[in-house]
Motif scaffolding. Structure first.
Motif, PDB file in Angstrom:
ATOM      1  N   PRO A 245       0.808  -1.234   0.000  1.00 48.40           N
ATOM      2  CA  PRO A 245       0.000   0.000   0.000  1.00 48.40           C
ATOM      3  C   PRO A 245       0.832   1.272   0.000  1.00 48.40           C
ATOM      4  CG  PRO A 245      -0.945  -1.619   1.479  1.00 48.40           C
ATOM      5  CD  PRO A 245       0.360  -2.178   1.023  1.00 48.40           C
ATOM      6  N   GLU A 246       1.901   1.320   0.781  1.00 46.81           N
ATOM      7  CA  GLU A 246       2.690   2.554   0.854  1.00 46.81           C
ATOM      8  C   GLU A 246       3.330   2.871  -0.491  1.00 46.81           C
ATOM      9  OE1 GLU A 246       6.558   4.465   3.175  1.00 46.81           O
ATOM     10  OE2 GLU A 246       5.688   2.580   3.887  1.00 46.81           O
ATOM     11  N   VAL A 247       3.894   1.841  -1.145  1.00 45.14           N
ATOM     12  CA  VAL A 247       4.506   2.059  -2.451  1.00 45.14           C
ATOM     13  C   VAL A 247       3.443   2.500  -3.454  1.00 45.14           C
ATOM     14  CG1 VAL A 247       5.783   0.965  -4.336  1.00 45.14           C
ATOM     15  CG2 VAL A 247       6.309   0.365  -1.974  1.00 45.14           C
ATOM     16  N   LYS A 282      11.273   7.125  -8.821  1.00 47.60           N
ATOM     17  CA  LYS A 282      12.176   6.212  -8.108  1.00 47.60           C
ATOM     18  C   LYS A 282      13.128   6.978  -7.197  1.00 47.60           C
ATOM     19  CE  LYS A 282      12.585   2.462 -11.522  1.00 47.60           C
ATOM     20  NZ  LYS A 282      13.544   1.798 -12.434  1.00 47.60           N
ATOM     21  N   ALA A 283      13.566   8.142  -7.668  1.00 46.89           N
ATOM     22  CA  ALA A 283      14.539   8.927  -6.895  1.00 46.89           C
ATOM     23  C   ALA A 283      13.955   9.430  -5.580  1.00 46.89           C
ATOM     24  CB  ALA A 283      15.030  10.098  -7.740  1.00 46.89           C
ATOM     25  N   GLU A 284      12.622   9.436  -5.467  1.00 42.70           N
ATOM     26  CA  GLU A 284      11.996   9.873  -4.229  1.00 42.70           C
ATOM     27  C   GLU A 284      12.113   8.827  -3.123  1.00 42.70           C
ATOM     28  OE1 GLU A 284       8.000  10.969  -5.093  1.00 42.70           O
ATOM     29  OE2 GLU A 284       8.558  12.602  -6.455  1.00 42.70           O
ATOM     30  N   PHE A 285      12.447   7.615  -3.509  1.00 44.95           N
ATOM     31  CA  PHE A 285      12.640   6.556  -2.518  1.00 44.95           C
ATOM     32  C   PHE A 285      14.110   6.528  -2.090  1.00 44.95           C
ATOM     33  CE2 PHE A 285       8.881   5.317  -4.850  1.00 44.95           C
ATOM     34  CZ  PHE A 285       8.046   4.777  -3.884  1.00 44.95           C
ATOM     35  N   THR A 286      14.339   6.203  -0.835  1.00 46.95           N
ATOM     36  CA  THR A 286      15.712   6.103  -0.348  1.00 46.95           C
ATOM     37  C   THR A 286      16.376   4.835  -0.872  1.00 46.95           C
ATOM     38  OG1 THR A 286      15.101   4.864   1.629  1.00 46.95           O
ATOM     39  CG2 THR A 286      15.013   7.294   1.777  1.00 46.95           C
ATOM     40  N   ARG A 290      14.488   1.417  -1.923  1.00 47.16           N
ATOM     41  CA  ARG A 290      14.617   0.820  -3.260  1.00 47.16           C
ATOM     42  C   ARG A 290      15.125  -0.616  -3.161  1.00 47.16           C
ATOM     43  NH1 ARG A 290      16.303   6.125  -4.848  1.00 47.16           N
ATOM     44  NH2 ARG A 290      18.513   5.563  -4.627  1.00 47.16           N
ATOM     45  N   ALA A 291      15.990  -0.880  -2.199  1.00 50.40           N
ATOM     46  CA  ALA A 291      16.487  -2.243  -2.015  1.00 50.40           C
ATOM     47  C   ALA A 291      15.398  -3.150  -1.461  1.00 50.40           C
ATOM     48  CB  ALA A 291      17.698  -2.235  -1.086  1.00 50.40           C
ATOM     49  N   SER A 294      12.447  -3.659  -4.238  1.00 49.96           N
ATOM     50  CA  SER A 294      13.036  -3.708  -5.588  1.00 49.96           C
ATOM     51  C   SER A 294      12.070  -4.242  -6.637  1.00 49.96           C
ATOM     52  CB  SER A 294      14.301  -4.569  -5.573  1.00 49.96           C
ATOM     53  OG  SER A 294      14.003  -5.894  -5.146  1.00 49.96           O
ATOM     54  N   ARG A 295      11.150  -5.124  -6.208  1.00 48.71           N
ATOM     55  CA  ARG A 295      10.161  -5.647  -7.161  1.00 48.71           C
ATOM     56  C   ARG A 295       8.899  -4.803  -7.148  1.00 48.71           C
ATOM     57  NH1 ARG A 295      11.716 -11.367  -6.076  1.00 48.71           N
ATOM     58  NH2 ARG A 295      10.156 -11.458  -4.440  1.00 48.71           N
ATOM     59  N   ALA A 296       8.522  -4.303  -6.002  1.00 49.70           N
ATOM     60  CA  ALA A 296       7.253  -3.593  -5.875  1.00 49.70           C
ATOM     61  C   ALA A 296       7.258  -2.258  -6.612  1.00 49.70           C
ATOM     62  CB  ALA A 296       6.921  -3.377  -4.404  1.00 49.70           C
ATOM     63  N   ILE A 297       8.371  -1.544  -6.565  1.00 48.66           N
ATOM     64  CA  ILE A 297       8.405  -0.213  -7.188  1.00 48.66           C
ATOM     65  C   ILE A 297       8.212  -0.307  -8.708  1.00 48.66           C
ATOM     66  CG2 ILE A 297       9.852   1.802  -7.650  1.00 48.66           C
ATOM     67  CD1 ILE A 297      11.037   1.437  -4.840  1.00 48.66           C
ATOM     68  N   PRO A 298       8.963  -1.156  -9.459  1.00 56.82           N
ATOM     69  CA  PRO A 298       8.722  -1.257 -10.910  1.00 56.82           C
ATOM     70  C   PRO A 298       7.303  -1.706 -11.248  1.00 56.82           C
ATOM     71  CG  PRO A 298      10.815  -2.269 -10.339  1.00 56.82           C
ATOM     72  CD  PRO A 298      10.124  -1.968  -9.054  1.00 56.82           C
ATOM     73  N   VAL A 299       6.746  -2.620 -10.422  1.00 57.56           N
ATOM     74  CA  VAL A 299       5.378  -3.092 -10.678  1.00 57.56           C
ATOM     75  C   VAL A 299       4.389  -1.948 -10.532  1.00 57.56           C
ATOM     76  CG1 VAL A 299       3.538  -4.571  -9.788  1.00 57.56           C
ATOM     77  CG2 VAL A 299       5.844  -5.497 -10.080  1.00 57.56           C
ATOM     78  N   GLU A 300       4.546  -1.123  -9.519  1.00 55.27           N
ATOM     79  CA  GLU A 300       3.620  -0.012  -9.308  1.00 55.27           C
ATOM     80  C   GLU A 300       3.797   1.079 -10.361  1.00 55.27           C
ATOM     81  OE1 GLU A 300       1.095   0.124  -7.466  1.00 55.27           O
ATOM     82  OE2 GLU A 300       1.451  -1.693  -6.302  1.00 55.27           O
ATOM     83  N   LEU A 301       5.021   1.300 -10.814  1.00 55.87           N
ATOM     84  CA  LEU A 301       5.238   2.284 -11.877  1.00 55.87           C
ATOM     85  C   LEU A 301       4.542   1.844 -13.168  1.00 55.87           C
ATOM     86  CD1 LEU A 301       9.013   3.105 -11.284  1.00 55.87           C
ATOM     87  CD2 LEU A 301       7.088   4.674 -10.975  1.00 55.87           C
ATOM     88  N   LYS A 302       4.630   0.552 -13.483  1.00 51.50           N
ATOM     89  CA  LYS A 302       3.929   0.025 -14.653  1.00 51.50           C
ATOM     90  C   LYS A 302       2.416   0.138 -14.467  1.00 51.50           C
ATOM     91  CE  LYS A 302       5.593  -3.724 -16.517  1.00 51.50           C
ATOM     92  NZ  LYS A 302       5.912  -5.169 -16.744  1.00 51.50           N
ATOM     93  N   ALA A 303       1.944  -0.135 -13.253  1.00 49.37           N
ATOM     94  CA  ALA A 303       0.513  -0.035 -12.967  1.00 49.37           C
ATOM     95  C   ALA A 303       0.016   1.397 -13.113  1.00 49.37           C
ATOM     96  CB  ALA A 303       0.229  -0.563 -11.566  1.00 49.37           C
TER      97      ALA A 303
END
Length: 750
Positions: A245-247, A282-286, A290-291, A294-303
């Motif tokens: 949810p946070e991502v 992505k740069a807004e995440f520390t 990001r570590a 690592s999987r959740a951020i790209p998935v949410e960006l695509k979503a």
């Protein structure tokens, strides 16, 4: 697990599902039979989750030549790379399975179909989906099943639909429709048709959905037997990539920016803006976040990109390139694009550009197929190439990938119904579509470009074919059907529905559907909207290239067909092929002789005509009364042999070489002389007697011999008196040396 078998009959054919005996170490396995055709489907799911942002599913269809009682060809004598049909069958199994797995499934899944028996009556392809569904289910793998696939044919005479027709029934069918899905909806469709109407296609699809449901019900009965014998099927637990949810909230806070970045008609510019925005998010995440994610951020960006594109369409009716839902991208059409090739055409729609080239060849250049199907080969081929530069990328060049084979097959099926028959156009035809730029719908661009190339090559197609790709967006309870989808709408949309056809009807279709709410009404709307799009595109094509070239180009081989008596084939071929090779070397033409006496001759310029005349001369039988100008090829004491036609000599008797009597043929004719003759007689053995036309006077002194005036008076000029010819020879007399004196052979023309 104990062996369990379920036999059933549906739509006049017998089927078997079986598990528990073969491949028991796989996650799940199922043997399926249709008639005697038998395929083993195995499914294996990896124990570990893969670090991917996509679902890693692999499907392989393995053709075994022992299934049809044949030993593979080649040096190694074993199965090597999959055939084109095997690749297409693997895609057929993959397409309904892939969308049925839960979102976030990251364990690797491999489904393998191994053909054990191919009875040459019942095809083995469509039954594999049912068996793959059964293998996954008995293995406890979570997916939305059961699934099945059926082929729907339609009898040309009765127009009745046939479920899973045999090869013989398919030969008498004007429809070849493959449907895959569940009891409730269709997720995959592939079709070839002989210009049938949209209404008939919708009826076939509805009938196919009922058949799929019937096969799914039989699977449920099979699973009940499995549980009755072996206990409950226990679902396996797999960890899914769940949204965080946070991502999600932090990424989706940039919705307005994503919507603005997407509004760009230029593909590369839009991609650049979207990627730049994703990097800034992505740069807004520390580094730690990001570590961790690592999987959740790209998935949410695509979503986010997907949601913004879809919501824009359903709320405003405007697409990312500014078009309305029914609008076709700008078109550019050019025929006769390349010099010297046999035919070419350039078709561009938006930022998708395809150059198609047609090549014509002899019928003996047809493609021979070595598969488990009872098909020898084909004379019309379409090949589709999608090099990495067409999307501005680098990549491997080499043998075609599965996608290229699938797209080439679709364009081939689209044009096959309008290709003239062998008798109408005795050529093998190959069309190659080179994708120069791609932003979606390149297979439909290939169909249109190939039509242009065929017309430019002078191939008398029945009617020109055009095609369009339709899309579907279902978001926020709203549904929008899109005409001429581009790459982003294909990738992020719910459906990719390609339709090709002529003014008369549909020739091919292909659909991949991710929407469970695809109703018959939506399908009808999509087909009718596709018809409007196809006709708009076809009008633009015909404005640029109004019709088929009246004859093939000078650079293309001119193919001449003629028929010779079968007993003359050996004369045309000659000893060890000497005659036919000589004709080909002398004229530059290519010659192919069939067992029934049909001869196909191909040559550029006048080469074909020259070869045809040579062959006609060889097989021609001179008839009484015909006149020829021949060449003296041999001289004997009794006359001259004159070549009338290649390999055809006749005898011009010494008594007919001149007016008056001659002593020697050489007094009037010599080898190599041309002489005009008329056919007097052709005996039952084919021996020809000739008479000379416009006989010259016999040379002075020729024929006088020792007879003087008496000889001339008696008409025996040149014949010696008896006293100068020696004693009469009686039966039993010996010549000099005691040998029998050979008697002169009496010739048929004497």
């Amino acid at each position: 697990m104990a062996k369990v078998t379920h036999e059933f009959d549906l739509y006049g054919k017998h089927y078997v599902l079986e598990t528990g005996e073969l491949a028991k170490q796989a996650t799940g396995a199922c043997l399926v039979k249709a008639g005697d055709s038998t395929v083993l489907l195995t499914a294996v799911v990896s124990k570990e989750r893969k670090d991917y942002d996509f679902f890693p599913l692999t499907v392989d269809f393995i053709e075994k030549m022992y299934a049809v009682g044949r030993i593979p060809g080649g040096y190694l004598k074993r199965e090597a790379r999959p055939s084109e049909k095997a690749t297409l069958t693997a895609r057929m199994i993959d397409r309904p399975l892939r969308p049925s797995f839960p979102a976030g499934f990251r364990n690797e899944v491999q489904v393998v179909a191994t053909t054990l028996v191919a009875d040459q009556i019942n095809p083995v392809d469509t039954i594999c989906v049912m068996a793959a569904s059964a293998a996954l289910t008995v293995g406890g793998v979570p997916f939305e099943g059961p699934l099945a696939c059926v082929r729907i044919g339609r009898d040309r005479d009765t127009h009745e639909f046939i479920v899973n027709p045999t090869y013989e029934e398919r030969d008498n069918s004007d429809l070849d429709l493959e449907l895959g899905g569940s009891c409730d909806f269709i997720s995959m469709l592939e079709a070839g048709a002989e210009e049938i109407s949209e209404e008939d296609m919708l009826a076939a699809m509805a009938f196919g959905q009922e058949a799929i449901a019937a096969f799914c019900e039989e699977q449920k009965k099979f699973f009940a037997k499995v549980e009755e014998t072996n206990g409950p099927i226990v679902p396996r637990e797999y960890i899914l990539d769940e949204p965080i949810p946070e991502v999600h909230d932090r990424v989706f806070a940039h919705y307005d920016e994503m919507e603005a970045a997407l509004k760009d008609a230029d593909k590369l510019s839009r991609i650049g803006k979207v990627e730049a925005l994703k990097e800034s998010i992505k740069a807004e995440f520390t580094d730690e976040e990001r570590a961790e994610w690592s999987r959740a951020i790209p998935v949410e960006l695509k979503a986010l990109e997907k949601h913004a594109m879809r919501l824009m369409v359903v709320e405003t009716g405007e697409r990312v390139d500014g078009r309305t839902p029914t609008e076709v991208r700008p078109l550019m059409v050019k025929g006769d694009y390349l010099p010297r090739v046999h035919g070419s055409g350039l078709f561009q729609r938006g930022q998708t550009q395809v150059l198609s080239i047609c090549t014509l060849g002899m019928l003996n250049e047809w493609q021979r197929l070595d598969t488990i199907e009872p098909v020898d080969g084909k004379r019309y081929m379409h090949h589709y190439n999608f090099p990495p530069f067409c999307t501005g990328e680098t990549g491997r060049m080499g043998s075609p990938k599965r996608r290229e084979i699938g797209h080439g097959n679709l364009a081939e099926r689209a044009l096959l119904p309008v290709i003239p028959s062998e008798e109408e156009f005795p050529y093998t035809i190959r069309v190659v579509s080179e994708v120069m730029e791609s932003n979606g719908s390149s297979s439909m661009g290939s169909t249109c470009g190939s039509t242009l190339a065929l017309m430019d090559a002078g191939v008398p197609i029945k009617r020109p074919v055009s095609g369009v790709a339709m899309g579907l967006i279902q978001e926020e309870g709203k549904t929008v059907v899109l005409t001429d989808i581009q790459g982003l709408e294909d990738f992020l949309g719910d459906m990719d529905f390609k339709v090709t056809g002529t003014t008369k009807g549909i020739t091919a279709m292909q659909m991949d559907n991710k929407a469970t709410g695809l109703t018959p009404e939506i399908l009808r709307s999509a087909l009718m909207q596709a018809h409007e799009g196809r006709m708009f595109i076809l009008d633009a094509m015909l404005d640029a290239v109004p019709g088929v070239r009246s004859e093939t180009k000078e650079s293309a081989p001119q193919i001449i067909s003629l028929t010779i008596p079968t007993d003359k084939i050996r004369d045309v071929i000659g000893s060890g092929g000497k005659v036919i090779r000589g004709i080909q070397e002398d004229t530059g033409a290519t010659i192919d002789i069939q067992e029934d006496g049909t001869v196909f001759i191909a040559g550029v310029g006048g080469a074909g005509d020259a070869a045809a005349e040579r062959i006609k001369a060889i097989v021609k039988v001179p008839e009484v009364g015909e006149e020829y100008t021949g060449r003296v090829v041999g001289i004997q004491p009794f006359g001259a042999f004159v070549e009338l036609l290649p390999g055809k000599d006749g005898l011009l008797h010494i008594s007919r070489v001149a007016q008056g009597r001659v002593d020697k043929v050489e007094d009037v004719l010599n080898i190599g002389d041309e002489v005009k003759v008329r056919v007097l007689e052709v005996d039952e053995k084919g021996k020809i007697s000739l008479d000379r036309i416009d006989k010259p006077e016999a040379p002075a002194g020729s024929g006088r011999g020792h007879g003087g005036e008496r000889a001339e008076k008696d008409g025996d000029a040149g014949r010696p008196r008896r006293e100068h010819r020696g004693p009469r020879r009686r039966p039993g007399d010996k010549g000099e040396g005691g040998d029998d004196r050979p008697r002169p052979r009496r010739h048929h023309g004497a």
